[in-house]
Design a protein around this motif. Structure first.
Motif, PDB file in Angstrom:
ATOM      1  N   ALA A  82      48.434  35.823  37.192  1.00 45.93           N
ATOM      2  CA  ALA A  82      48.443  34.752  36.192  1.00 45.93           C
ATOM      3  C   ALA A  82      49.826  34.142  36.022  1.00 45.93           C
ATOM      4  O   ALA A  82      49.964  32.953  35.713  1.00 45.93           O
ATOM      5  N   GLY A  83      50.872  34.948  36.211  1.00 44.77           N
ATOM      6  CA  GLY A  83      52.220  34.420  36.080  1.00 44.77           C
ATOM      7  C   GLY A  83      52.513  33.284  37.032  1.00 44.77           C
ATOM      8  O   GLY A  83      53.331  32.403  36.737  1.00 44.77           O
ATOM      9  N   ASP A  84      51.835  33.281  38.175  1.00 46.78           N
ATOM     10  CA  ASP A  84      52.058  32.235  39.161  1.00 46.78           C
ATOM     11  C   ASP A  84      51.304  30.951  38.836  1.00 46.78           C
ATOM     12  O   ASP A  84      51.374  29.982  39.598  1.00 46.78           O
ATOM     13  N   THR A  85      50.571  30.935  37.717  1.00 46.11           N
ATOM     14  CA  THR A  85      49.911  29.699  37.299  1.00 46.11           C
ATOM     15  C   THR A  85      50.800  28.871  36.383  1.00 46.11           C
ATOM     16  O   THR A  85      50.371  27.845  35.867  1.00 46.11           O
ATOM     17  N   ARG A  86      52.044  29.314  36.177  1.00 48.76           N
ATOM     18  CA  ARG A  86      53.018  28.501  35.456  1.00 48.76           C
ATOM     19  C   ARG A  86      53.616  27.468  36.401  1.00 48.76           C
ATOM     20  O   ARG A  86      53.785  27.717  37.582  1.00 48.76           O
ATOM     21  N   LEU A  87      53.995  26.314  35.853  1.00 51.42           N
ATOM     22  CA  LEU A  87      54.675  25.321  36.682  1.00 51.42           C
ATOM     23  C   LEU A  87      56.079  25.801  37.033  1.00 51.42           C
ATOM     24  O   LEU A  87      56.505  25.723  38.185  1.00 51.42           O
ATOM     25  N   LYS A  88      56.821  26.277  36.059  1.00 51.04           N
ATOM     26  CA  LYS A  88      58.154  26.827  36.310  1.00 51.04           C
ATOM     27  C   LYS A  88      57.968  28.244  36.836  1.00 51.04           C
ATOM     28  O   LYS A  88      57.512  29.140  36.125  1.00 51.04           O
ATOM     29  N   LEU A  89      58.329  28.452  38.091  1.00 49.94           N
ATOM     30  CA  LEU A  89      58.071  29.719  38.746  1.00 49.94           C
ATOM     31  C   LEU A  89      59.234  30.696  38.585  1.00 49.94           C
ATOM     32  O   LEU A  89      60.353  30.298  38.278  1.00 49.94           O
ATOM     33  N   ASP A  90      58.939  31.959  38.827  1.00 54.12           N
ATOM     34  CA  ASP A  90      59.961  33.002  38.922  1.00 54.12           C
ATOM     35  C   ASP A  90      59.773  33.681  40.267  1.00 54.12           C
ATOM     36  O   ASP A  90      58.969  34.591  40.420  1.00 54.12           O
ATOM     37  N   LEU A  91      60.517  33.201  41.283  1.00 55.27           N
ATOM     38  CA  LEU A  91      60.374  33.701  42.647  1.00 55.27           C
ATOM     39  C   LEU A  91      61.485  34.665  43.027  1.00 55.27           C
ATOM     40  O   LEU A  91      61.726  34.892  44.214  1.00 55.27           O
TER      41      LEU A  91
END
Length: 632
Positions: free
Chosen positions: A387-396
């Motif tokens: 679900a975290g990857d459904t944010r526009l601002k990513l944390d890669l």
């Protein structure tokens, strides 16, 4: 780029984190020469541009198909610095020698490799150095390079080479500072077999050179992921004053017809958001192994042959890549965490171009399909614990930037911008976007910088209250907010009527489908009942010829359905399609459906064993993981 993990219907692995500061352009006038610097951290590069930042690249490379290597030199130019070292990104490059402008050697160190990132190349500088020349050779397994045997081309007589540098694969064929936040100009001398033509993301020839030597110039600064090279037996056809098509000679006429409306698209784009600033806009239609729908290399979009449907029905991909000439190429995401600033803007712009050229009803079909795809992917990612990857601002941080190439950046980004348009009105939003592209041309932007610019230049300027909950929901929040725009596709309502009639017993051959576009057929197939009988599948196939269709968008949905329901009559054509086609968007849903059962997995692995040599690393890397295949 138009292709991503959930595979738009009309378009991983861990990294070891780096804690390196990155200086990138934040805002500037439209002149490429006047770029300001603001610190932004990019965790996917070894470069230390706050110490020494490249500003120009000169390549001198020879292409050797027999060894599958590029060899020669890359000269990196930079401003004089008080720092002792220049840091570059490399991956599996053989560094033979490094020298300064005076010809004397410079010592260097290749640091230990980190998975996916490759090796840091640290070059010792001497007082007064403003350039270094690196002599090197690429690996035959360089991940950016796809070497094709003649049999893998349409002409079957000459080999072919193309590159794919996005996201961080440029370092596998050029030693450079491989970050979207570092822009540089470049020139190149490329030597190829005399019977072939070389093309780059630069000013290009339209005829073959007699001696196989080609010279290129890119006077506008670009990031490393837009470095591109293609070498093959291709010819050129003009389709407009500033637009043209490259393709293999046997395919050129078909491709030129299919892409014959590019000049209209270019004019429509300029009318919306200002002058096209890259000179020409040309497209090369590559062999089928190209892993994406398109890649927005400046001046020369790389495109998949799967868009050549014969009826110009899949040219929204060209509108998308053209739109990147503003969003992405002109104003670039500062880091891969801000990827949505490239792709969300581009999908919005693409939709506006399609509306201008083909009408609002057509554009709303595209938006409606995008919304359905987005909803499905959000649900799938949430169910998979992502679900975290459904944010526009990513944390890669600690991850491969390709993990961010999903429909979230594209379609959630699009619907966020469309929501802003609905709140302030289209006229005001167009003025804002045109100003945004002009003000930040040849520069980069991060999410927080965009929010600040948006507040000042769109909302406050037009008397609209700044709503921070909007950003919390759309940019930093998970999922798809309930206040998303709702496209209205009247032509899909007509499809619903025909599909319902068939479900209630009307013969498939009696349905009113003559005026349907690819998008209506895709919608029809994707909204069929979950539990069709084999007899119903056969009826549809006999009526509409889905199994033998030459339209890749349609057959992908059809083959996926065929695997799910066990419609074996489609399997031979499906295997032929998978062996020939390398576009990841089409491969993943079909292979994924096969992999859902034990019997299907065996079939998938058998087909993949035949097909894998035809696939680019970008596609095979994803499929290796899906099918549990050890990289070869």
């Amino acid at each position: 780029m138009k292709n991503f993990v959930r595979w738009r219907s009309l378009s991983s692995a861990l990294l070891l984190p780096l804690s390196l500061g990155l200086w990138t352009a934040c805002s500037s006038p439209s002149s490429p020469e006047t770029v300001k610097n603001t610190p932004m951290k990019d965790l996917h590069t070894y470069a230390k541009p706050e110490e020494v930042k490249m500003k120009h690249l000169a390549l001198d490379l020879a292409v050797d198909f027999s060894s599958k290597t590029l060899s020669g030199s890359a000269t990196i130019y930079f401003d004089k610095s008080d720092f002792a070292s220049l840091w570059l990104d490399t991956k599996a490059l053989e560094i033979r020698k490094i020298s300064g402008a005076d010809g004397s050697e410079r010592s260097f160190k290749l640091h230990p490799a980190q998975e996916h990132l490759g090796q840091a190349l640290e070059i010792a500088l001497q007082d007064g150095d403003t350039s270094v020349r690196i002599e090197y050779v690429t690996s035959p397994e360089a991940e950016a390079l796809q070497w094709l045997a003649p049999v893998q081309t349409a002409g079957k007589e000459q080999p072919f080479l193309f590159t794919q540098s996005q996201a961080i694969l440029a370092r596998s064929w050029i030693p450079l500072q491989d970050s979207p936040g570092i822009r540089f100009t470049y020139e190149a001398k490329i030597t190829v077999p005399a019977q072939l033509m070389a093309l780059m993301s630069a000013e290009n020839p339209t005829e073959k050179s007699a001696d196989g030597v080609y010279r290129f110039a890119m006077p506008q600064p670009i990031p490393a992921y837009l470095m591109a090279l293609s070498v093959g037996d291709v010819a050129f056809a003009s389709v407009g004053a500033r637009t043209g098509v490259y393709a293999e000679p046997s395919e050129l006429e078909r491709c030129a017809y299919e892409l014959g409306e590019m000049e209209q698209m270019l004019n429509a784009a300029e009318a919306l958001y200002g002058p096209y600033q890259w000179g020409r806009y040309d497209v090369i239609v590559l062999p089928p192994s190209f892993p994406f729908g398109g890649m927005e290399n400046p001046r020369l979009t790389f495109a998949t042959p799967t868009i050549i449907a014969g009826d110009r029905s899949l040219t929204s991909l060209i509108a998308h890549e053209l739109a990147h000439s503003w969003s992405g190429n002109l104003v670039t995401n500062a880091t891969w965490n801000d990827f949505w600033l490239n792709e969300g803007f581009t999908v919005y712009f693409e939709n506006r171009i399609m509306e201008a050229v083909y009408g609002k009803e057509y554009a709303e079909m595209l938006a409606s399909l995008s919304l359905k795809d987005l909803q499905e992917e959000v649900a799938a990612m949430t169910a998979a614990g992502q679900a975290g990857d459904t944010r526009l601002k990513l944390d890669l941080k600690g991850r491969n930037p390709d993990d961010g190439v999903t429909s979230i950046a594209y379609d959630k980004g699009y619907f966020f911008l469309r929501l802003l348009e609905e709140r302030v009105g289209r006229d005001k939003f167009d003025v804002f976007l045109k100003e945004y592209f002009t003000t930040h041309a040849f520069s980069v932007m991060d999410t927080e910088g965009f929010i600040a610019y948006l507040n000042t230049h769109l909302l406050e300027k037009n008397g609209v209250a700044v709503d921070t909950t909007l950003y919390a929901q759309w940019i930093y929040g998970e999922g798809l907010p309930s206040n998303h725009p709702q496209p209205s596709a009247a032509r899909f309502e007509q499809v619903d009527t025909e599909r319902s009639a068939w479900e209630q017993g009307k013969a498939a051959t009696s349905l009113n489908t003559k005026a349907w576009s690819t998008h209506e057929w895709v919608y029809f197939l994707r909204t069929l009942p979950e539990t069709l009988s084999l007899e119903q599948m056969q009826e549809l196939d006999q009526a509409f010829g889905f199994t033998q269709s030459g339209n890749a968008e349609i057959v992908t949905v059809w083959f996926t359905q065929a695997v799910k329901l066990g419609y074996e009559a489609a399997y031979p054509a499906m295997e032929a399609f998978l062996v020939k086609t390398g576009r990841r968007k089409f491969l993943m849903p079909i292979y994924s459906q096969m992999a859902a059962t034990e019997q299907g997995m065996r079939m998938a692995k058998a087909i993949y064993a035949k097909a894998r040599p035809n696939y680019h690393f970008v596609s095979s890397n994803s499929l290796d993981k899906l099918l549990g295949v050890t990289a070869q």
